[in-house]
Every structure is written in structure tokens, then in C-alpha cells.
Scaffold this active site. Structure first.
Site, PDB file in Angstrom:
ATOM      1  N   GLY A  78      36.213  40.614  46.539  1.00  0.00           N
ATOM      2  CA  GLY A  78      37.586  40.855  46.106  1.00  0.00           C
ATOM      3  C   GLY A  78      37.788  40.392  44.681  1.00  0.00           C
ATOM      4  O   GLY A  78      36.826  40.195  43.932  1.00  0.00           O
ATOM      5  N   ASN A  79      39.032  40.220  44.284  1.00  0.00           N
ATOM      6  CA  ASN A  79      39.338  39.723  42.942  1.00  0.00           C
ATOM      7  C   ASN A  79      40.617  38.901  42.988  1.00  0.00           C
ATOM      8  O   ASN A  79      41.220  38.722  44.047  1.00  0.00           O
ATOM      9  CB  ASN A  79      39.442  40.884  41.943  1.00  0.00           C
ATOM     10  CG  ASN A  79      40.483  41.910  42.351  1.00  0.00           C
ATOM     11  OD1 ASN A  79      41.670  41.612  42.444  1.00  0.00           O
ATOM     12  ND2 ASN A  79      40.032  43.140  42.615  1.00  0.00           N
TER      13      ASN A  79
END
Length: 401
Positions: free
Chosen positions: A210-211
Site C-alpha cells: 500500500g502507500n
């Protein structure tokens, strides 16, 4: 926008009246001069003394006032002429019914009938009352008179029920009025699709790629667009944020594939698409069914490219106006312009991690807006709520050109 405006706030007898103390403060902070008229029952929910202290004006509730053994008249005609804008919040079912039929049995209603200015009303009541046919008739009659309705939102109600009927929050009421006064409703009738937040690509049941995107930029765009009259579909990846607005349909997804499928459920019917989501470019080729145990000194995960949501919208574009985002660290303008052309966009919003205060997890952003003719407009560092307005104003300028 509200600076120097005379605003007459009418408060009726509902539990949402307690919020009007915040509403008065926000209106004054925006530069308005505020006078308050209460119905008798409203004073059971909010103190006239508190409202007087906040507004720095006497609070009125009856046709006559007694001071120093003398009696004088609270002139409803003068009040109506003084006001540049009248706001009735909360507007109960009882008061709206009286307004719609010309009943004049208190100072607030007499002032309403005397007002020559725009009149806004913000309904507040329980779920079943809000949906009742007689209430709907009041809405329609009042709007037919030229009054402007600030629709209630959905949420927890005083009865303990959950649903429509909750008065719009003070911040949203002020923003609604500001938008109306500045430009009317420039996005009225427009359908806008906005993506927001990150996507999570599963490695196993407990881990993901993810981020750091919070989704704030997309959520602020959705709120601003809705307050400008648009019907908004907000497709959000995992985020702690929430939004409650009658014109926003919030759809939660997790992965890039889920976002792709949800976007294309709505894409053909929309007028404007704004892709503010930070979609993962890659995902594991196969997610493990069970948690991967720590056994070897190294772990190799095969990655494959995700479907490009923005590219697919550009390829399938008919009459939609499509705006992308580009977060860059080097060759910012060149890379953003390349993405704009490659994905058949109408505009792209560039922000750089090299700018202090911009990027993921921040309350602020600094952007450049680049259109398909490669015209570039750069803005100063602002809150993301302000940036949302800048972006939408640039879009409005181009779709109405």
C-alpha cells in the site's frame, strides 16, 4: 464573501438548535453582522444570553420588548429590510409548514414574510417526519417561493434512530451559503466521479502492499463539488475519513481491481472524473491463503501490473472531462505533461514531494494545474479544502468555456 453582510438567523425549537452557537461564531468569523430571532420553544434548547454574547446583538423573540418600565416594538419590517440574507436553522416541520402557508403567529414568521432578501432554510427533524408527505410538500412549496433549502444529512438522530433528517453541520451550512452567493451552484446538474485514498494489494491475509495516502484530497474535492451542486460518486480506498452529504455517494473499496470495477459501474453516466486516488501500480501475482511464516532469510514476491484505471477512462472517454493527479519527485512538469497526453486527459494536477507541506498525510498541498493545451497555473501552499476549490474552479472555467 460574507464580509459586511447582514445575516438574520432564525432559530426554531428543535434539538439541533444547540448547534447554532457554533453557526453564529462561524458567520461572524466570516465577517458577517448577525442578528438572531428565536421562537419561544427555541429558547428551551439554546440560551438567548449565549447567542447575544456571541452575536454582540440583542436576541429577539417577541413583538414587544420591555426596558426600564417602557414598552417598545420589535419591528419585523425593519428586520426584514436590514437583512442581506435570512437563514432559518434549524427549520422544524412545524415552522416550515407555517412558512409555506403564510401563517404569522410569531416574530420569526412575521420577519420571514417581510424579508426582501434570499432566505435559506436548513431542515432538522426525525427520520419519519422528514420523509412524511406533508413535510415534502412544505419543502416543495418553500422552494417554489424562491427559498433555498440546505438539505438535511443522514446520521444518528436524537431519537436514537439513524437516517435522514439531521441538520447540516454549521461548517457545511456556511460553505453552502458562501458557494451559493459567490457563483450560485456552478456544478448543478453535473455528475462527478472522484477516486480517493490508497489501494491495498494483499500479500497474505495480514499483509499488503500500500502507500501513505490518507484520502483527504479526494474527500475535500467531493465535499466541495457537492456544495457546488454536483451529484458526487466518491470511490474510496481504505481511509479513516468519512463524509456525510446528501449529494455524495461513498463507495468503499480495498484493492485496485475493486476500484477499477466500481469506477466503471458509474463512469459512462458521469460528466467529470477526478482521479485523486493513489492506486498501487503492482500487486502480488498470487496472494497466499495463509499467513506467510518467517522461514528463509529472503522472501521473493512476484508482482504483476494492476489495471490502469485512469488510462482506461481516457481510452473510453466520450464527453467526460477527465482530471488526473501526478505526484512527482523529479522532472515534474515533463512527467505530468507526458501522463496527461498518454492517458488522454483533459487536465492533470501536479504536486511534488520536493515541496514542503505537500504530499501524503499532510493537511496542505501545493499544486500546478495543467490543461490539455499545456497551460500551467501554479498555486501557493494551501489547505487541501482550499486546493479542492482551486481545482474545481479551474475545471468549471474550462467546461463552461
Amino acid at each position: 464573501m460574507l464580509g459586511g453582510k447582514n445575516i438574520l438567523l432564525g432559530i426554531t425549537g428543535g434539538i439541533a438548535a444547540y448547534k447554532t452557537t457554533f453557526l453564529v461564531r462561524l458567520l461572524i468569523k466570516a465577517g458577517a453582522d448577525v442578528k438572531v430571532v428565536l421562537t419561544d420553544s427555541a429558547s428551551s434548547f439554546v440560551s438567548p444570553l449565549t447567542l447575544s454574547a456571541l452575536s454582540k446583538n440583542p436576541v429577539l423573540s417577541s413583538f414587544v420588548k420591555e426596558e426600564d418600565n417602557s414598552i417598545s416594538w420589535n419591528n419585523h419590517v425593519e428586520l426584514g429590510l436590514w437583512a442581506d440574507l435570512m437563514l432559518i436553522a434549524p427549520a422544524t416541520a412545524n415552522t416550515m409548514s407555517k412558512m409555506s402557508h403564510g401563517t404569522c403567529d410569531n416574530l420569526l414568521l412575521a420577519t420571514y414574510l417581510s424579508a426582501k432578501c434570499p432566505v435559506f432554510f436548513a431542515p432538522a427533524m426525525d427520520l419519519d417526519m422528514y420523509k412524511h408527505e406533508s413535510t415534502k410538500l412544505s419543502f416543495e412549496r418553500l422552494k417554489s417561493f424562491g427559498n433555498i433549502m440546505i438539505p438535511a444529512t443522514s446520521g444518528e438522530l436524537a431519537s436514537g434512530l439513524h437516517g435522514e433528517g439531521r441538520m447540516a453541520e454549521p461548517e457545511d451550512i456556511v460553505q453552502f451559503i458562501q458557494t451559493y452567493l459567490s457563483k450560485g451552484l456552478p456544478l448543478s446538474g453535473k455528475k462527478i466521479l472522484i477516486t480517493a485514498g490508497p489501494t491495498y494489494e494483499a500479500i497474505d491475509p495480514v499483509r499488503f502492499i500500500g502507500n501513505h495516502s490518507s484520502g483527504l484530497m479526494g474527500y475535500e474535492l467531493a465535499k466541495a463539488a457537492a456544495n457546488m451542486g454536483a451529484e458526487v460518486v466518491l470511490v474510496s480506498g481504505p481511509s479513516d475519513l468519512s463524509v456525510q452529504h446528501h449529494s455524495i455517494k461513498l463507495l468503499k473499496v480495498v484493492s485496485a481491481d475493486e476500484m477499477y470495477n466500481t469506477v466503471h459501474e458509474y463512469y459512462k453516466d458521469i460528466d467529470i472524473a477526478i482521479s485523486a486516488a493513489a492506486v498501487a501500480d503492482y500487486k502480488p501475482k498470487k496472494a497466499a491463503d495463509q499467513k506467510i511464516k518467517k522461514k528463509e532469510s529472503k522472501l521473493t514476491i512476484d508482482l504483476v501490473k494492476n489495471k490502469d484505471i485512469l488510462l482506461s477512462m481516457g481510452e473510453q472517454k466520450e464527453n467526460q472531462f477527465i482530471v488526473g493527479f501526478a505526484l512527482e519527485t523529479e522532472n515534474e512538469i515533463e512527467n505530468a505533461q507526458g501522463k496527461l497526453k498518454r492517458k488522454n486527459l483533459d487536465a492533470i494536477v501536479l504536486n511534488s514531494l520536493n515541496d514542503s507541506g505537500a504530499g501524503f498525510g499532510k493537511q496542505t498541498n501545493k499544486i500546478s494545474f495543467i490543461d490539455k493545451n499545456l497551460n500551467i497555473k501554479t498555486f501557493d501552499l494551501k489547505t487541501k479544502a482550499e486546493v479542492a476549490l482551486d481545482i474545481l474552479n479551474e475545471i468549471i472555467t474550462r467546461i463552461h468555456a
